[in-house]
Design an enzyme around this catalytic site. Structure first.
Site, mmCIF file in Angstrom:
data_model
loop_
_atom_site.group_PDB
_atom_site.id
_atom_site.type_symbol
_atom_site.label_atom_id
_atom_site.label_comp_id
_atom_site.label_asym_id
_atom_site.label_seq_id
_atom_site.Cartn_x
_atom_site.Cartn_y
_atom_site.Cartn_z
ATOM 1 N N LYS A 1 -72.572 -43.305 12.406
ATOM 2 C CA LYS A 1 -72.380 -43.304 10.891
ATOM 3 C C LYS A 1 -71.188 -44.217 10.648
ATOM 4 N N HIS B 1 -73.382 -22.821 10.424
ATOM 5 C CA HIS B 1 -72.809 -24.421 11.006
ATOM 6 C C HIS B 1 -73.766 -25.265 10.034
ATOM 7 N N HIS C 1 -61.514 -17.866 -2.721
ATOM 8 C CA HIS C 1 -61.305 -19.436 -2.590
ATOM 9 C C HIS C 1 -62.468 -19.983 -1.731
ATOM 10 N N SER D 1 -81.072 -19.853 -5.966
ATOM 11 C CA SER D 1 -80.813 -21.014 -6.513
ATOM 12 C C SER D 1 -81.037 -22.314 -5.627
ATOM 13 N N SER D 2 -80.094 -21.961 -4.204
ATOM 14 C CA SER D 2 -80.306 -23.115 -3.356
ATOM 15 C C SER D 2 -81.505 -23.393 -2.893
ATOM 16 N N TYR E 1 -72.617 -29.020 7.485
ATOM 17 C CA TYR E 1 -73.608 -30.243 7.384
ATOM 18 C C TYR E 1 -74.052 -30.469 5.997
ATOM 19 N N ARG F 1 -54.799 -17.643 10.834
ATOM 20 C CA ARG F 1 -55.098 -17.947 9.444
ATOM 21 C C ARG F 1 -55.073 -16.474 8.852
ATOM 22 N N THR G 1 -72.762 -38.877 14.429
ATOM 23 C CA THR G 1 -71.581 -39.040 13.313
ATOM 24 C C THR G 1 -70.819 -40.456 13.663
ATOM 25 N N ASP H 1 -88.786 -37.721 -13.744
ATOM 26 C CA ASP H 1 -87.958 -36.500 -13.756
ATOM 27 C C ASP H 1 -88.104 -35.764 -12.331
ATOM 28 N N HIS I 1 -69.914 -22.095 18.602
ATOM 29 C CA HIS I 1 -68.647 -22.665 18.530
ATOM 30 C C HIS I 1 -67.885 -22.135 17.596
ATOM 31 N N HIS I 2 -68.049 -21.363 16.684
ATOM 32 C CA HIS I 2 -67.360 -20.400 15.809
ATOM 33 C C HIS I 2 -66.949 -19.152 16.421
ATOM 34 N N TRP J 1 -64.650 -15.383 3.754
ATOM 35 C CA TRP J 1 -65.980 -15.982 3.335
ATOM 36 C C TRP J 1 -66.948 -15.703 4.346
ATOM 37 N N SER K 1 -72.607 -44.245 1.996
ATOM 38 C CA SER K 1 -73.617 -45.348 2.350
ATOM 39 C C SER K 1 -73.989 -46.079 0.970
ATOM 40 N N GLU L 1 -74.619 -25.057 7.313
ATOM 41 C CA GLU L 1 -74.002 -25.268 5.906
ATOM 42 C C GLU L 1 -72.905 -26.129 5.853
HETATM 43 C C1 HEA Z 1 -65.091 -26.424 0.282
HETATM 44 C C2 HEA Z 1 -64.114 -26.737 -0.102
HETATM 45 C C3 HEA Z 1 -62.887 -26.233 -0.195
HETATM 46 C C4 HEA Z 1 -61.851 -26.999 -1.046
HETATM 47 C C5 HEA Z 1 -62.144 -28.143 -1.861
HETATM 48 C C6 HEA Z 1 -60.556 -26.387 -0.644
HETATM 49 C C7 HEA Z 1 -59.324 -26.856 -1.126
HETATM 50 C C8 HEA Z 1 -58.029 -26.380 -1.133
HETATM 51 N N1 HEA Z 1 -57.704 -25.233 0.126
HETATM 52 FE FE1 HEA Z 1 -59.206 -24.130 0.941
HETATM 53 N N2 HEA Z 1 -60.399 -23.027 1.962
HETATM 54 C C9 HEA Z 1 -61.547 -23.460 2.096
HETATM 55 C C10 HEA Z 1 -62.477 -24.489 1.560
HETATM 56 C C11 HEA Z 1 -61.870 -25.421 0.615
HETATM 57 N N3 HEA Z 1 -60.644 -25.400 0.269
HETATM 58 C C12 HEA Z 1 -62.501 -22.523 3.079
HETATM 59 C C13 HEA Z 1 -64.067 -22.282 3.156
HETATM 60 C C14 HEA Z 1 -61.457 -21.608 3.448
HETATM 61 C C15 HEA Z 1 -61.556 -20.271 4.411
HETATM 62 C C16 HEA Z 1 -61.668 -19.117 3.704
HETATM 63 C C17 HEA Z 1 -61.570 -18.029 4.579
HETATM 64 O O1 HEA Z 1 -60.571 -17.986 5.465
HETATM 65 O O2 HEA Z 1 -62.295 -17.002 4.579
HETATM 66 C C18 HEA Z 1 -60.340 -22.098 2.793
HETATM 67 C C19 HEA Z 1 -59.083 -21.567 3.212
HETATM 68 C C20 HEA Z 1 -57.869 -22.250 2.796
HETATM 69 C C21 HEA Z 1 -56.388 -21.566 3.166
HETATM 70 C C22 HEA Z 1 -56.326 -20.632 4.150
HETATM 71 C C23 HEA Z 1 -55.886 -19.381 3.559
HETATM 72 C C24 HEA Z 1 -55.806 -18.230 4.661
HETATM 73 O O3 HEA Z 1 -56.218 -18.377 5.840
HETATM 74 O O4 HEA Z 1 -55.322 -17.334 4.416
HETATM 75 C C25 HEA Z 1 -55.583 -22.475 2.401
HETATM 76 C C26 HEA Z 1 -53.901 -22.176 2.714
HETATM 77 O O5 HEA Z 1 -53.515 -23.042 2.319
HETATM 78 C C27 HEA Z 1 -56.156 -23.208 1.411
HETATM 79 C C28 HEA Z 1 -55.896 -24.339 0.667
HETATM 80 C C29 HEA Z 1 -56.422 -25.227 -0.092
HETATM 81 C C30 HEA Z 1 -55.791 -26.015 -1.121
HETATM 82 C C31 HEA Z 1 -54.120 -26.108 -1.135
HETATM 83 C C32 HEA Z 1 -56.738 -26.572 -1.638
HETATM 84 C C33 HEA Z 1 -56.628 -27.880 -2.547
HETATM 85 O O6 HEA Z 1 -57.480 -28.992 -2.228
HETATM 86 C C34 HEA Z 1 -57.173 -27.224 -4.047
HETATM 87 C C35 HEA Z 1 -56.728 -28.315 -5.160
HETATM 88 C C36 HEA Z 1 -57.038 -27.936 -6.402
HETATM 89 C C37 HEA Z 1 -56.502 -27.312 -7.343
HETATM 90 C C38 HEA Z 1 -54.971 -27.184 -7.206
HETATM 91 C C39 HEA Z 1 -57.095 -27.044 -8.621
HETATM 92 C C40 HEA Z 1 -57.272 -27.972 -9.682
HETATM 93 C C41 HEA Z 1 -55.900 -28.435 -10.575
HETATM 94 C C42 HEA Z 1 -55.520 -27.543 -11.628
HETATM 95 C C43 HEA Z 1 -56.208 -26.285 -11.832
HETATM 96 C C44 HEA Z 1 -54.374 -28.149 -12.118
HETATM 97 C C45 HEA Z 1 -53.112 -27.172 -12.399
HETATM 98 C C46 HEA Z 1 -52.193 -27.361 -10.985
HETATM 99 C C47 HEA Z 1 -51.019 -27.512 -11.113
HETATM 100 C C48 HEA Z 1 -50.215 -27.126 -12.363
HETATM 101 C C49 HEA Z 1 -50.366 -27.786 -9.910
HETATM 102 N N4 HEA Z 1 -57.590 -22.939 1.720
HETATM 103 C C1 HEA Z 2 -68.049 -30.628 6.078
HETATM 104 C C2 HEA Z 2 -67.788 -29.577 6.675
HETATM 105 C C3 HEA Z 2 -67.779 -29.772 8.300
HETATM 106 C C4 HEA Z 2 -67.868 -30.683 9.262
HETATM 107 C C5 HEA Z 2 -68.804 -32.137 9.054
HETATM 108 C C6 HEA Z 2 -67.607 -30.564 10.449
HETATM 109 C C7 HEA Z 2 -67.631 -31.163 11.620
HETATM 110 C C8 HEA Z 2 -67.287 -30.431 12.837
HETATM 111 N N1 HEA Z 2 -66.811 -29.394 13.423
HETATM 112 FE FE1 HEA Z 2 -66.201 -27.997 11.788
HETATM 113 N N2 HEA Z 2 -65.719 -26.517 10.686
HETATM 114 C C9 HEA Z 2 -65.970 -26.732 9.295
HETATM 115 C C10 HEA Z 2 -66.388 -27.637 8.564
HETATM 116 C C11 HEA Z 2 -66.891 -28.723 9.165
HETATM 117 N N3 HEA Z 2 -66.879 -29.031 10.354
HETATM 118 C C12 HEA Z 2 -65.610 -25.322 8.792
HETATM 119 C C13 HEA Z 2 -65.792 -24.866 7.200
HETATM 120 C C14 HEA Z 2 -65.118 -24.478 9.701
HETATM 121 C C15 HEA Z 2 -64.411 -23.085 9.637
HETATM 122 C C16 HEA Z 2 -65.134 -21.966 9.189
HETATM 123 C C17 HEA Z 2 -64.374 -20.732 9.201
HETATM 124 O O1 HEA Z 2 -64.317 -20.127 10.343
HETATM 125 O O2 HEA Z 2 -63.879 -20.413 8.059
HETATM 126 C C18 HEA Z 2 -65.318 -25.337 10.974
HETATM 127 C C19 HEA Z 2 -65.027 -24.964 12.123
HETATM 128 C C20 HEA Z 2 -65.175 -25.309 13.515
HETATM 129 C C21 HEA Z 2 -65.144 -24.994 14.717
HETATM 130 C C22 HEA Z 2 -64.753 -23.579 14.970
HETATM 131 C C23 HEA Z 2 -63.330 -23.435 15.139
HETATM 132 C C24 HEA Z 2 -62.720 -22.026 15.523
HETATM 133 O O3 HEA Z 2 -62.947 -21.142 14.284
HETATM 134 O O4 HEA Z 2 -62.210 -21.555 16.328
HETATM 135 C C25 HEA Z 2 -65.430 -25.766 15.646
HETATM 136 C C26 HEA Z 2 -65.312 -25.702 17.090
HETATM 137 O O5 HEA Z 2 -66.194 -26.492 17.947
HETATM 138 C C27 HEA Z 2 -65.972 -27.172 14.761
HETATM 139 C C28 HEA Z 2 -66.287 -28.364 15.130
HETATM 140 C C29 HEA Z 2 -66.550 -29.362 14.599
HETATM 141 C C30 HEA Z 2 -67.251 -30.608 15.177
HETATM 142 C C31 HEA Z 2 -67.177 -30.991 16.567
HETATM 143 C C32 HEA Z 2 -67.581 -31.284 14.287
HETATM 144 C C33 HEA Z 2 -68.178 -32.722 14.241
HETATM 145 O O6 HEA Z 2 -69.146 -32.832 13.253
HETATM 146 C C34 HEA Z 2 -67.439 -33.984 14.085
HETATM 147 C C35 HEA Z 2 -67.949 -35.241 14.376
HETATM 148 C C36 HEA Z 2 -67.160 -36.398 13.807
HETATM 149 C C37 HEA Z 2 -66.425 -36.995 14.713
HETATM 150 C C38 HEA Z 2 -66.225 -36.952 16.020
HETATM 151 C C39 HEA Z 2 -65.597 -38.291 14.094
HETATM 152 C C40 HEA Z 2 -66.239 -39.650 13.880
HETATM 153 C C41 HEA Z 2 -66.774 -40.165 15.345
HETATM 154 C C42 HEA Z 2 -66.392 -41.271 15.824
HETATM 155 C C43 HEA Z 2 -65.496 -42.285 15.306
HETATM 156 C C44 HEA Z 2 -67.314 -41.594 16.968
HETATM 157 C C45 HEA Z 2 -66.402 -41.728 18.143
HETATM 158 C C46 HEA Z 2 -65.741 -40.472 18.699
HETATM 159 C C47 HEA Z 2 -65.948 -39.851 20.041
HETATM 160 C C48 HEA Z 2 -66.593 -40.385 21.063
HETATM 161 C C49 HEA Z 2 -64.995 -38.848 20.224
HETATM 162 N N4 HEA Z 2 -65.512 -26.721 13.515
HETATM 163 CU CU CU Z 3 -69.303 -25.321 13.176
#
Ligand code: HEA
Ligand code: HEA
Ligand code: CU
Ligand code: CUA
Lengths: 288, 377, 547
Positions: free
Chosen positions: C337, C259, C83, C175-176, C263, C456, C334, C112, C308-309, C148, C274, C261
């Site tokens: 923005k 990380h 997933h 590809s990327s 962004y 989790r 951020t 193009d 931070h991870h 993942w 925007s 990634e």
């Molecule tokens: C990048 C994008 C992304 C997106 C879009 C989603 C979308 C969703 N994610 Fe996911 N998720 C991740 C990225 C994302 N996730 C990542 C990176 C992890 C960490 C993995 C890891 O731990 O290694 C994670 C882990 C994760 C967990 C934790 C699993 C665990 O720790 O064991 C869960 C649990 O609830 C979850 C739930 C969902 C759900 C409910 C959606 C929903 O938004 C999905 C909605 C979409 C559909 C449901 C499909 C489309 C609809 C149909 C096919 C129609 C048919 C449907 C019906 C008849 C109901 N995700």
């Molecule tokens: C699109 C993807 C995305 C984005 C944009 C971010 C944005 C941020 N993430 Fe997140 N992050 C993930 C995707 C993302 N993250 C994923 C996938 C994981 C889990 C991976 C895994 O373990 O599987 C993760 C995990 C993760 C962790 C690790 C948690 C853990 O495993 O224990 C942390 C810890 O610092 C963190 C921090 C942040 C912070 C500080 C930002 C900041 O960039 C956010 C900044 C934005 C704001 C703060 C809001 C707007 C700001 C304002 C309105 C201004 C005023 C605010 C103040 C002065 C407070 N993220």
């Molecule tokens: Cu990060």
């Protein structure tokens, strides 16, 4: 940047539909699948690998053949040339980052994990009572005794070879710019020869290390970083040599003009990049 | 902790308790486990303080947005004012958040420093993660034990709708709890035998990954008597959900008594190094060792599965003894090294493997294991 | 219509190659046209979204109540892992690349992409990569089950499925890299005269910076999984203490990729929003230049916060403080923005068509996700939250309500340009509100689960976590169901929607893509338009319409 420097082809060349990419994808799919299978001792995998390589070779010759034809037919304007330059630069940058991952691993192992494993405090001793930190590692429960590679000798010779090859390549480029085709041809040939020599010596060095020094991939973190860094570098030298050979063949056919020779330049950039990586390797892997 | 820090924390706490009151009232499962250590309390305070600041920013920022959404609509006849630049305001909304962040980082930093300071502990316990249970060594008292999930499989397995009713501490109960004295700084060393695990107890505000081949440390001081529960929090394979951590906090005197019991028990359990083992004894002991250590991967019936090879008729198990001993002592790839087991245990488990499930390939004696250890050093 | 359109519509007489046109399958297999390739990318992403979504539903079904109901734990872990990988690499990233492909040449006035043939290859590497991943479900030992993040030594234990995942990641990386080179070169070298860097639409800027990030970190990931491969099969000890290596080394390399990634999945979303907000506010974007600076600052900072991870691996206090402070700092750009978007809406003349609704939903919920990120960035607090559902809540707010919502916004925004037809506004709005509600029902309770300590990646949990899990599971199924509506909306629009769309269906749209007809002709801007002329044309047209 075309807007800033005003370079616009009247008609930027957009290639017609091409079958090569999809052929290349089929090749890489077979290579990926084949590698995964054969690494797990599934015999079918070897055949998939073989087929993958064959298709890849077909694709590369076909694709680059098209590019060369288009180039020689004068389809590429100045703006296209710029695109190629940008493209090649960023490709090399991505290669730099690939090597950075391995250099990073080397740095981390030496500066962080090995010293930590060897900490004399009360903790690590619980796990590895006999461990001595050092580089190359002297101990390590699972690594058989081995000797490290000495920087003087083959590696030093190889450094000299690659540095010289950079010079001969520049000489060839000079020949191209000066319309001295003999120089161009000879310079390229010399570069290729040096590259081949390098590869030969590298193969010999590996053989020596593996058998005489008992330095293998499994020789702890030292063996791992040593072989992967030098190995990936060697693979790049191999690819670079093949590219240079292609360039030499093109030169024999009279390709490239002093104004338009990006294929040659790209090959040269690549070669110099591979040189620079070697220098880093020589210092960080062999000497330090 | 110096005075200003504490002062700071008090302010945080005051704001925090007000802010979290409605949440607390709604039920304890909405937020942190009730803290049982100063560290957990500090973290909770920090979190609540963050929440207050963040909520305030959120309300303010989105107040503006929703005002615009409500009032500056085309349908109300609002005409766009095409301004699109203002350097002053850009600078302001860069600087103000930065200052707010500083105010968040400051108290957090002092907690970080306290958290990482493991000096001056009253005792040290080594927690080793195994697939899939924890093993503890009380380094100062010379005994240790394994601590495994106590929930019966029948409660867990509900495929096809069957399964027993689940107990109160479903998945959070073990056969052998960690016992620590109240009010004393306990240093925990974590390490692992196979893959990364993570040792944590939310009520104490500790969580520390256990990394194979390395020792990491953390600490806690429990302020309250009682039993506190946590779980392995780093994905460690199939039974990651089933290796809980249970810590029982007792009074100093109870602890002393418990230690004495454990030491006596350990002594009774210890294999006598001078004993000569008969084959049935060795097999019986080997079965114990196997089920405790090996069955998790190779299965109780020796058949393994997935990446874990079967012991039944295996070339290595039915072949040369030395190879078998080497494999168990030193491991290979995903097979952990078991050098931490005693010579007797290793000899017993190898003998057991070589003479079970239809295998018949002779016995290995403790002395042979000792010799093999000497050779591989 | 302005004169420029006519130039675009005239058949190119110089390079005869454009006349070549394949029909049927060949059109897609051999495509060199950025619009065709963009379409391929978008459909592929959608297919992967469904695949990953169905896996998510598998996860949520198992977590509906305590106990093991449907899966064995091994398979549950495979679901979680796939997933994550599929959503990140299969759905979100390709969707953004697809948008860049479709829109960048249109927005910049380029004929193009710079490397049209390689563009095809970037796309066609994705299906084989996805195939490798999906095949891995059926090999002995099953698919990769280490999350993942693929942490060793767990990932060293796995069977052949892990090798397939590794090679799949190699293909995805390739590809990327090619896709990024193409985007960078197109932006740097293919702009129409007059389109200086600081006149580019913000979407081009964020695509550019994203491509830089990707080109810098995709090779690093490739290196990491290569080391994993040699550790698994060739006896190396990169991640094994017994030979002087360290499992934590993998985490450092992975998150150095990981990380940036995240962004990579956020910056293009910022770009889309925007574009959309100014259009529906009928006002130019507020603080364009500071938006560009903020984008660049986020990108640069993102290379320095990976730790931070890993707060709980046991790094020294100084390292924790370093990563904590820098992570917090990302909130500043951020925030800039978010503030700029709100200032753009301020005193605007707002309307709320579906793209705008999704954009506003994005701003609100992304901020919630950003705030929970900020909470996580405080190292001591992360002690409690790390590897709990709080993290899951955090990243689904930024990924689903962030990246995915921005993609929905983009699709509704540009669908008229792609298909030539208008979508059904009512059903678009229904899709928005449905998603908005069920998204929150699904993911908001996960914050509470995390606070209360639910780890989790577990298939079964203690009883006190039951209620919120049940709610989340119900929410997930409803949210998923709503995506069928999205599918219907798109198909309906392709088939004619509620009628033909004009070249510029949105009153406030003033970027170049609205200058060409809807649907956009197969070939556009074959000879570069002059931006100033076009701009004047646009204004003239607007005046005309007013009159
Ligand atoms: C990048 C994008 C992304 C997106 C879009 C989603 C979308 C969703 N994610 Fe996911 N998720 C991740 C990225 C994302 N996730 C990542 C990176 C992890 C960490 C993995 C890891 O731990 O290694 C994670 C882990 C994760 C967990 C934790 C699993 C665990 O720790 O064991 C869960 C649990 O609830 C979850 C739930 C969902 C759900 C409910 C959606 C929903 O938004 C999905 C909605 C979409 C559909 C449901 C499909 C489309 C609809 C149909 C096919 C129609 C048919 C449907 C019906 C008849 C109901 N995700
Ligand atoms: C699109 C993807 C995305 C984005 C944009 C971010 C944005 C941020 N993430 Fe997140 N992050 C993930 C995707 C993302 N993250 C994923 C996938 C994981 C889990 C991976 C895994 O373990 O599987 C993760 C995990 C993760 C962790 C690790 C948690 C853990 O495993 O224990 C942390 C810890 O610092 C963190 C921090 C942040 C912070 C500080 C930002 C900041 O960039 C956010 C900044 C934005 C704001 C703060 C809001 C707007 C700001 C304002 C309105 C201004 C005023 C605010 C103040 C002065 C407070 N993220
Ligand atoms: Cu990060
Ligand atoms: Cu042990 Cu998770």
């Amino acid at each position: 940047m075309n807007v800033e420097n005003g370079i616009h082809d009247a008609h930027y060349y957009v290639p017609p539909p091409s079958r090569w990419p999809i052929v290349g994808s089929a090749a890489l799919f077979l290579l990926g699948l084949g590698a995964a299978l054969s690494i797990n001792q599934v015999v079918l995998g070897n055949w998939a690998l073989l087929a993958g390589f064959a298709i890849l070779f077909w694709m590369l010759t076909g694709w680059f053949g098209d590019v060369v034809r288009e180039s020689e037919a004068g389809q590429y304007g100045q703006q296209v040339d710029y695109s190629f330059r940008w493209g090649m630069s960023w490709f090399i940058f991505s290669e730099v980052m690939f090597f950075a991952a391995f250099f990073g691993a080397l740095f981390y192992t030496r500066v962080i994990s090995v010293p930590e494993l060897g900490l004399a405090g009360d903790t690590q001793r619980l796990l590895w009572p006999a461990f001595q930190a050092g580089w190359p590692l002297e101990t390590g429960p699972k690594a058989a005794d081995y000797a490290a590679m000495h920087p003087l000798g083959l590696p030093a010779i190889n450094t000299a070879l690659l540095l010289t090859s950079g010079a001969t390549l520049t000489w060839a480029h000079w020949g191209l710019l000066q319309q001295k085709r003999r120089v161009l041809s000879r310079g390229l040939a010399a570069t290729i020869a040096l590259g081949v020599l390098f590869l030969g010596l590298q193969a010999y060095e590996y053989h020596h290390a593996w058998t005489a020094l008992n330095l293998t991939l499994a020789s702890g973190a030292y063996g791992a970083t040593f072989y992967l860094l030098t190995g990936f570098h060697g693979m790049h030298v191999l690819v670079g040599t093949l590219i240079l050979i292609t360039m030499w063949l093109r030169v024999q056919r009279g390709h490239f003009t002093p104004m338009q020779h990006f294929g040659f330049e790209a090959a040269a950039w690549y070669w110099h990049f591979v040189d620079v990586v070697w220098l880093l390797l020589f210092v960080l892997v062999y000497c330090l | 902790m110096n005075l200003s820090c504490r002062h700071h924390r008090n302010i945080c706490m005051a704001i925090a308790s007000v802010a979290t009151m409605p949440v607390m009232a709604a039920g304890e499962f909405w937020t942190f486990t009730p803290p049982a250590s100063q560290m957990a309390l500090n973290i909770e305070g920090l979190h609540s303080y963050l929440m207050v600041v963040i909520l305030a920013i959120f309300v303010l920022v989105f107040g503006f947005m929703f005002y615009a959404i409500l009032r500056h609509r085309k349908s109300l006849g609002h005409v766009a004012k095409p301004f699109h630049e203002n350097v002053t305001i850009e600078i302001l909304w860069t600087l103000i958040p930065a200052i707010i962040l500083l105010a968040m980082a400051w108290p957090a930093a002092s907690v970080v420093l306290a958290q990482r300071d493991t000096r001056g502990a009253a005792m040290t316990i080594k927690a080793t993660g195994f697939q899939w249970f924890w093993s503890y060594d009380y380094l100062d008292y010379g005994f240790g034990f394994k601590s495994k999930l106590a929930t019966p499989r029948a409660q867990i397995d509900n495929h096809h709708g069957e399964g027993q009713a689940k107990g109160e501490h479903y998945l959070l109960e073990v056969d052998h709890e960690v016992v620590v004295p109240v009010g004393q700084k306990i240093r925990i060393l974590t390490t692992a035998n196979d893959v990364i695990h993570s040792w944590g107890v939310p009520a104490f505000g500790v969580k520390q990954d256990a990394i194979p081949g390395f020792i990491r440390d953390t600490w806690f001081t429990a302020d309250k008597l009682g039993t506190f529960r946590g779980q392995c929090v780093e994905l460690c394979g199939k039974d990651h959900a089933f290796m809980p951590i249970v810590v029982k906090v007792v009074s100093q005197t109870d602890f002393k008594q418990w230690v004495a019991e454990q030491q006596a028990r350990a002594k009774a359990m210890q294999d006598d190094p001078n004993k000569t083992w008969t084959q049935p004894e060795l097999l019986a002991r080997g079965k114990q060792v196997y089920e405790a250590n090996c069955a998790a991967c190779h299965k109780a019936d020796g058949t393994g599965g997935g990446p874990f090879p079967s012991m039944v008729g295996s070339k290595l198990v039915t072949g040369d003894k030395a190879g078998h001993v080497q494999m168990v002592l030193n491991g290979k790839n995903a097979m952990p090294a078991w050098a931490s087991l005693s010579d007797v245990e290793i000899a017993a488990v190898i003998s057991y493997e070589r003479n079970s499930w239809g295998n018949q390939s002779g016995f290995v004696l403790p002395a042979e294991v000792r010799a093999a250890r000497g050779a591989s050093q | 219509m302005s004169t420029v359109i006519k130039a675009a519509d005239t058949v190119d007489t110089h390079g005869g190659h454009h006349a070549e046109h394949h029909a049927g399958w060949a059109r897609w297999l051999y495509a060199t046209n950025h619009k065709d390739i963009g379409t391929l990318y978008l459909w592929f992403a959608f297919a992967m979204f469904i695949t990953g979504g169905v896996m998510a539903l598998g996860i949520r079904a198992e977590l509906f109540q305590p106990g093991l109901q449907f899966w064995q734990p091994e398979f549950f872990n495979q679901l979680t892992t796939l997933h994550g990988i599929i959503m990140v690499f299969g759905a979100i990233m390709p969707a953004f690349t697809g948008l860049a492909n479709w829109m960048l040449p249109l927005m910049l006035g380029a004929p193009d992409m710079a490397f049209a043939r390689m563009n095809n290859w970037s796309f066609w590497l994705l299906p084989p990569a996805a195939a490798l991943l999906l095949i891995s479900l059926f090999v002995p030992g099953g698919a990769a089950a280490g999350g993942w993040t693929l942490y060793p030594p767990l990932s060293a234990q796995a069977g052949m499925g892990m090798d397939l995942a590794i090679f799949s990641i190699h293909l995805l990386g390739l590809s990327s890299i090619m896709g990024s080179i193409n985007i960078i070169t197109t932006i740097l070298n293919m702009r129409a005269p007059g389109m200086t860097l600081l006149k580019m639409p913000l979407f081009a800027w964020t695509s550019l910076v994203t491509a830089y990030l990707l080109i810098a970190v995709a090779p690093v990931l490739a290196g990491a999984v290569t080391m994993l491969l040699t550790d698994r099969h060739f006896g190396t000890h990169f991640f094994n203490a017994a030979g002087g290596g360290d499992p934590v080394l993998f985490q450092h390399i992975f998150w150095f990729f990981g990380h940036p990634e995240v962004y990579i999945m956020a910056l293009p979303a910022f770009g889309i929003v925007s574009q959309i907000i100014p259009t529906f506010a009928r006002k130019p974007l507020f603080g364009y230049v500071s938006m560009v600076y903020a984008t660049c600052s986020i990108a640069i900072l993102s290379f320095m916060v990976w730790g931070h991870h890993m707060f709980s691996v046991g790094m020294p206090a100084t390292a924790q403080l370093f990563f904590m402070f820098l992570t917090m700092l990302i909130a500043v750009p951020t925030g800039v923005k978010v503030f700029n978007w709100i200032a753009t809406m301020w005193q605007g003349s707002l309307t709320f068509e579906t793209p705008m609704l999704f954009a506003i939903g994005f701003v609100c919920l992304f901020t919630v996700g950003g705030f929970s990120g900020l909470v996580l960035s405080i190292a001591p607090v992360d002690t409690q939250m790390h590897d709990t559902y709080y993290v899951v809540a955090h990243f689904h707010y930024v990924l689903v309500a962030g990246a995915l919502f921005s993609l929905f916004a983009a699709v509704y925004y540009w669908l008229p340009k792609w298909t030539g037809f208008m979508y059904h506004e009512g059903r678009g709005k229904l899709h928005f509100w449905w998603s908005m509600v069920w998204f929150n029902v699904t993911f908001f309770p996960m914050h509470f689960l995390g606070l209360a300590g639910m780890p989790r990646r577990i298939p079964d949990y203690a009883l006190q976590f039951t209620d919120f899990n049940t709610v989340a599971s119900v929410g997930a199924f409803c949210f998923g169901l709503g995506q069928l509506l999205f599918f219907y909306n798109v198909i309906h629009t392709i088939r004619g929607g509620v009628g033909p769309a004009p070249a510029s269906p949105w009153e406030g749209g003033n970027t170049l893509e609205w200058e060409v007809a809807s649907p956009a002709p197969h070939h556009t801007w074959e000879s570069p338009p002059d931006i100033e002329t076009v701009r004047r044309g646009l204004i003239a047209q607007a005046v005309e319409e007013k009159a």
